[in-house]
Motif scaffolding. Structure first.
Motif, PDB file in Angstrom:
ATOM      1  N   GLN A  29       0.101  -6.989   3.803  1.00 32.98           N
ATOM      2  CA  GLN A  29       1.469  -7.354   3.421  1.00 32.98           C
ATOM      3  C   GLN A  29       1.416  -8.268   2.207  1.00 32.98           C
ATOM      4  O   GLN A  29       0.595  -9.176   2.118  1.00 32.98           O
ATOM      5  CB  GLN A  29       2.210  -8.045   4.564  1.00 32.98           C
ATOM      6  CG  GLN A  29       3.672  -8.340   4.216  1.00 32.98           C
ATOM      7  CD  GLN A  29       4.489  -8.763   5.425  1.00 32.98           C
ATOM      8  OE1 GLN A  29       3.944  -9.041   6.489  1.00 32.98           O
ATOM      9  NE2 GLN A  29       5.804  -8.805   5.271  1.00 32.98           N
ATOM     10  N   VAL A  35       6.101  -1.168  -2.122  1.00 30.33           N
ATOM     11  CA  VAL A  35       4.960  -0.769  -1.302  1.00 30.33           C
ATOM     12  C   VAL A  35       4.212   0.321  -2.059  1.00 30.33           C
ATOM     13  O   VAL A  35       4.820   1.278  -2.555  1.00 30.33           O
ATOM     14  CB  VAL A  35       5.382  -0.238   0.079  1.00 30.33           C
ATOM     15  CG1 VAL A  35       4.143   0.135   0.892  1.00 30.33           C
ATOM     16  CG2 VAL A  35       6.204  -1.262   0.828  1.00 30.33           C
ATOM     17  N   ASN A  36       2.893   0.170  -2.153  1.00 29.82           N
ATOM     18  CA  ASN A  36       2.074   1.178  -2.813  1.00 29.82           C
ATOM     19  C   ASN A  36       1.094   1.776  -1.809  1.00 29.82           C
ATOM     20  O   ASN A  36       0.403   1.051  -1.088  1.00 29.82           O
ATOM     21  CB  ASN A  36       1.294   0.562  -3.982  1.00 29.82           C
ATOM     22  CG  ASN A  36       0.389   1.581  -4.665  1.00 29.82           C
ATOM     23  OD1 ASN A  36      -0.757   1.771  -4.280  1.00 29.82           O
ATOM     24  ND2 ASN A  36       0.908   2.244  -5.683  1.00 29.82           N
ATOM     25  N   THR A 100       4.462   4.544  -5.311  1.00 26.50           N
ATOM     26  CA  THR A 100       5.073   3.223  -5.159  1.00 26.50           C
ATOM     27  C   THR A 100       6.545   3.419  -4.834  1.00 26.50           C
ATOM     28  O   THR A 100       7.256   4.133  -5.551  1.00 26.50           O
ATOM     29  CB  THR A 100       4.928   2.374  -6.437  1.00 26.50           C
ATOM     30  OG1 THR A 100       3.536   2.230  -6.742  1.00 26.50           O
ATOM     31  CG2 THR A 100       5.541   0.998  -6.250  1.00 26.50           C
ATOM     32  N   PRO A 103      10.392  -0.904  -0.194  1.00 29.18           N
ATOM     33  CA  PRO A 103       9.993  -1.003   1.215  1.00 29.18           C
ATOM     34  C   PRO A 103      10.862  -0.170   2.151  1.00 29.18           C
ATOM     35  O   PRO A 103      10.351   0.441   3.099  1.00 29.18           O
ATOM     36  CB  PRO A 103      10.107  -2.502   1.499  1.00 29.18           C
ATOM     37  CG  PRO A 103       9.843  -3.153   0.182  1.00 29.18           C
ATOM     38  CD  PRO A 103      10.478  -2.248  -0.834  1.00 29.18           C
ATOM     39  N   PHE A 106       9.723   3.549   2.250  1.00 30.92           N
ATOM     40  CA  PHE A 106       8.312   3.888   2.433  1.00 30.92           C
ATOM     41  C   PHE A 106       8.100   4.810   3.636  1.00 30.92           C
ATOM     42  O   PHE A 106       7.322   5.769   3.562  1.00 30.92           O
ATOM     43  CB  PHE A 106       7.471   2.622   2.581  1.00 30.92           C
ATOM     44  CG  PHE A 106       6.002   2.898   2.671  1.00 30.92           C
ATOM     45  CD1 PHE A 106       5.297   3.352   1.564  1.00 30.92           C
ATOM     46  CD2 PHE A 106       5.314   2.719   3.867  1.00 30.92           C
ATOM     47  CE1 PHE A 106       3.934   3.624   1.644  1.00 30.92           C
ATOM     48  CE2 PHE A 106       3.957   2.985   3.958  1.00 30.92           C
ATOM     49  CZ  PHE A 106       3.267   3.441   2.840  1.00 30.92           C
ATOM     50  N   VAL A 199      -2.840   0.676   1.553  1.00 29.32           N
ATOM     51  CA  VAL A 199      -1.395   0.496   1.473  1.00 29.32           C
ATOM     52  C   VAL A 199      -1.082  -0.995   1.442  1.00 29.32           C
ATOM     53  O   VAL A 199      -1.513  -1.763   2.301  1.00 29.32           O
ATOM     54  CB  VAL A 199      -0.674   1.219   2.642  1.00 29.32           C
ATOM     55  CG1 VAL A 199      -1.209   0.795   3.989  1.00 29.32           C
ATOM     56  CG2 VAL A 199       0.828   1.030   2.556  1.00 29.32           C
ATOM     57  N   GLY A 201       2.112  -3.909   0.416  1.00 28.79           N
ATOM     58  CA  GLY A 201       3.500  -4.150   0.034  1.00 28.79           C
ATOM     59  C   GLY A 201       4.231  -4.989   1.053  1.00 28.79           C
ATOM     60  O   GLY A 201       3.645  -5.498   2.012  1.00 28.79           O
ATOM     61  N   ASN A 202       5.529  -5.096   0.862  1.00 26.45           N
ATOM     62  CA  ASN A 202       6.328  -6.042   1.640  1.00 26.45           C
ATOM     63  C   ASN A 202       6.885  -5.421   2.914  1.00 26.45           C
ATOM     64  O   ASN A 202       8.100  -5.304   3.100  1.00 26.45           O
ATOM     65  CB  ASN A 202       7.454  -6.613   0.782  1.00 26.45           C
ATOM     66  CG  ASN A 202       7.962  -7.940   1.340  1.00 26.45           C
ATOM     67  OD1 ASN A 202       7.358  -8.501   2.246  1.00 26.45           O
ATOM     68  ND2 ASN A 202       9.055  -8.428   0.809  1.00 26.45           N
ATOM     69  N   LEU A 203       5.972  -5.022   3.785  1.00 28.84           N
ATOM     70  CA  LEU A 203       6.284  -4.641   5.156  1.00 28.84           C
ATOM     71  C   LEU A 203       5.185  -5.227   6.039  1.00 28.84           C
ATOM     72  O   LEU A 203       4.059  -5.429   5.572  1.00 28.84           O
ATOM     73  CB  LEU A 203       6.309  -3.116   5.317  1.00 28.84           C
ATOM     74  CG  LEU A 203       7.477  -2.353   4.680  1.00 28.84           C
ATOM     75  CD1 LEU A 203       7.239  -0.848   4.772  1.00 28.84           C
ATOM     76  CD2 LEU A 203       8.807  -2.727   5.310  1.00 28.84           C
ATOM     77  N   LEU A 208       2.972  -0.890   8.270  1.00 32.77           N
ATOM     78  CA  LEU A 208       2.300  -0.112   7.235  1.00 32.77           C
ATOM     79  C   LEU A 208       1.264   0.816   7.857  1.00 32.77           C
ATOM     80  O   LEU A 208       1.205   2.019   7.532  1.00 32.77           O
ATOM     81  CB  LEU A 208       1.617  -1.046   6.226  1.00 32.77           C
ATOM     82  CG  LEU A 208       2.524  -1.908   5.342  1.00 32.77           C
ATOM     83  CD1 LEU A 208       1.691  -2.903   4.543  1.00 32.77           C
ATOM     84  CD2 LEU A 208       3.350  -1.034   4.393  1.00 32.77           C
ATOM     85  N   PRO A 371       1.218  -4.974  -5.866  1.00 31.43           N
ATOM     86  CA  PRO A 371       0.784  -4.118  -4.755  1.00 31.43           C
ATOM     87  C   PRO A 371      -0.048  -2.924  -5.210  1.00 31.43           C
ATOM     88  O   PRO A 371      -1.057  -2.591  -4.584  1.00 31.43           O
ATOM     89  CB  PRO A 371       2.105  -3.673  -4.120  1.00 31.43           C
ATOM     90  CG  PRO A 371       3.054  -4.784  -4.420  1.00 31.43           C
ATOM     91  CD  PRO A 371       2.670  -5.274  -5.787  1.00 31.43           C
TER      92      PRO A 371
END
Length: 427
Positions: A29, A35-36, A100, A103, A106, A199, A201-203, A208, A371
Motif C-alpha cells: 500500500q 494503483v499499478n 495504472t 483505486p 482497480f 501491485v 497503490g492506495n488500497l 490488492l 506506485p
C-alpha cells in the motif's frame, strides 16, 4: 498451501504472497491515489532459438488482440473509458505488462489485464495484420543510427550469448513465424512459476492481493506447471584479451560514432556490479563526469559522450559511447583509454566519492517514488532473482563502497588494452 511472507525494511514493506502453483504476488500500500499492477514473465529474446528470434516481442503485441472474454480492441476501450493507462515491454530476459488505474477502478480493470496476458486468443487474421506492424517497427529500428550502432556493438561484445541478437528479431524470421508457433511459445513460457505480479497503490494490501489472487486462481487451473524460471544455464563469456575493432561506413550519419564495450558481471554476480555503476557515473554521466569535462567541455573533441553499466542476467556490458567528428576518433580513443588507466592507478578523492555515492543512491531512491516505479522495481528484482533484498539495499550497497573497491573493480573488469571497439563513419 498458499504461503505469505512479510519482509519489513526501513524504506519498503511489501508483502510477498505465493500461490500453490508458484506464481508470486508482491503487494504494497502506498498513499498515492493510483494503483499499478506490473506482471513480469521470465521470457525474452535470450530464451529464443535463432529460428524464432523476435517471438517474445511479437507475442507482446498479440497479447492485446483479444481473449475468449474480450474482443479485439475491447480491453483498450475499457481502459481508456476509465482514464487508466496500460503498456508493455520486452527485453532480453523478461517481458512485462503494466496497468495504472484509480483505486476505485482497480478491482474491475486488473482482471482484464491478467486475462489478456494469460489467455490471448492469437487469432490467425490478427496475427497476419500485426506481423506487418512488427516488421515496420524492425524497419524503423534498422533506420535509427543509434540503434544500429548499439546492435553492432552487441554483436562485437558477444560471440555466443544471445545478447548479440536483436530483441525485435530479424525481418526474415518474423516473416516466417506461424500463429501456432506463437501459441506454443505462450503455452511454454507463460507459466505460473515464471510469473511475478507486483501491485502497489492506495488500497489495503489484503485487498490488492485478493483482487489479483482471485483472478489468478481461476487462470491457475488452466495452466500447467512450467519449469522456465530463468535462463541461467548459459555461462558468461571470458574477458577480452585484446582490442577487437570493427569499423563500418554509414552514409546516413552526420558525425562518427565510437563505442567501447567490456564484458562485466551481471545479475549472477550482483555484488560486483555496484562499483561498476559508480565508475560509469564518474566517467560519463552528467556534466561533471571526467569524460564529459575532458572531451567535450575542455577539448571540444566530441559532441556527446556517455557511459553506462548494463547489468543483464548472465553477463553485463560496460558501455562507452561518443558522437564526434571523424578526424577526432583516434585522439578520443586514446584519451578514454588514459582515463580508464587512471582509474587503475589513482584512488578517487574522498570528497568526490562522497558526492558520487550520494548522487547514485539518491537517484535510485527518487526513481522509485510512484506506485508504477515501485511495482516495476519489485517485479524486476523478484522475477530475475526471486529476491527483493537487492532492491531494498541498493543505496546501502552503493554507500558502502570505498575508493579501493572502485579501483579494484576497474583493474578487474576495465582493461584499457582489451575491449570491443565499434566505429561508425559517415563516409
Amino acid at each position: 498451501m498458499t504461503e505469505t511472507l512479510v519482509k519489513p525494511t526501513a524504506l519498503n514493506t511489501p508483502t510477498i504472497h505465493i500461490l500453490p502453483s508458484g506464481l508470486t504476488i508482491i503487494a504494497e500500500q502506498m498513499p498515492v491515489e493510483a494503483v499499478n499492477l506490473n506482471v513480469w514473465l521470465n521470457v525474452g529474446s535470450a530464451f529464443e532459438s535463432d529460428p524464432i528470434n523476435g517471438m517474445a516481442h511479437f507475442l507482446e503485441h498479440m497479447v492485446f488482440k483479444g481473449t475468449e472474454k474480450l474482443e479485439i480492441g475491447e480491453f483498450e476501450r475499457l481502459i481508456e473509458e476509465r482514464g487508466a493507462v496500460t503498456n508493455a515491454a520486452t527485453s532480453q530476459e523478461y517481458t512485462h505488462y503494466y496497468i495504472t488505474t484509480a483505486p476505485k477502478d482497480f478491482a474491475e480493470l486488473a482482471p482484464l489485464q491478467l486475462d489478456v496476458v494469460l489467455n490471448p486468443s492469437i487469432p490467425d487474421l490478427a496475427f497476419q495484420k500485426e506481423r506487418l506492424v512488427v516488421l515496420e517497427e524492425i524497419r524503423r529500428s534498422e533506420d535509427n543510427p543509434r540503434r544500429r550502432t548499439f546492435q553492432r556493438s552487441m554483436e562485437t561484445c558477444f560471440e555466443n550469448l544471445p545478447y548479440r541478437r536483436p530483441v525485435l528479431g530479424p525481418s526474415h524470421v518474423i516473416e516466417n513465424l506461424k500463429p501456432q508457433q506463437m501459441r506454443d511459445f505462450h503455452s511454454q513460457f507463460y507459466q505460473p512459476q515464471s510469473i511475478t505480479a507486483a501491485v502497489v497503490g492506495n488500497l489495503p494490501v489484503e485487498q490488492l492481493i485478493d483482487i489479483v489472487a482471485t483472478e489468478l486462481s481461476h487462470i491457475d487451473q488452466k495452466l500447467r506447471l512450467g519449469n522456465n524460471k530463468n535462463n541461467r544455464s548459459l555461462t558468461p563469456e571470458p574477458p577480452f584479451t585484446e582490442i577487437i575493432r570493427q569499423e563500418y561506413v554509414d552514409p546516413s550519419l552526420q558525425q562518427a560514432r565510437l563505442v567501447m564495450v567490456w564484458r562485466v558481471p551481471g545479475m549472477l554476480e550482483l555484488q560486483e556490479t555496484y562499483a561498476l555503476d559508480i565508475l560509469a557515473v564518474i566517467l560519463g554521466q552528467g556534466k561533471v563526469s571526467r569524460l564529459f569535462r575532458d572531451l567535450r567541455e575542455d577539448r571540444g573533441l566530441v559532441s556527446s559522450i556517455g557511459v553506462s553499466n548494463m547489468t543483464q542476467g548472465i553477463q553485463g556490458v560496460f558501455y562507452i559511447s561518443a558522437t564526434l567528428p571523424t578526424e577526432n576518433l583516434r585522439e578520443v580513443e586514446t584519451i578514454i583509454r588514459e582515463q580508464i588507466r587512471r582509474l587503475h592507478t589513482e584512488l578517487i578523492e574522498e570528497n568526490d566519492l562522497n558526492r558520487i555515492r550520494t548522487q547514485v543512491a539518491n537517484r535510485f531512491i527518487f526513481a522509485n517514488e510512484r506506485p508504477s516505479d515501485r511495482a516495476n522495481l519489485y517485479g524486476y528484482y523478484y522475477s530475475q532473482l526471486q529476491d527483493l533484498e537487492p532492491a531494498f539495499n541498493y543505496p546501502k550497497n552503493i554507500q558502502s563502497l570505498s575508493g579501493e573497491d572502485l579501483q579494484e573493480a576497474a583493474i578487474n573488469y576495465l582493461n584499457p588494452d582489451a575491449f570491443g571497439l565499434v566505429i561508425m563513419k559517415p563516409n
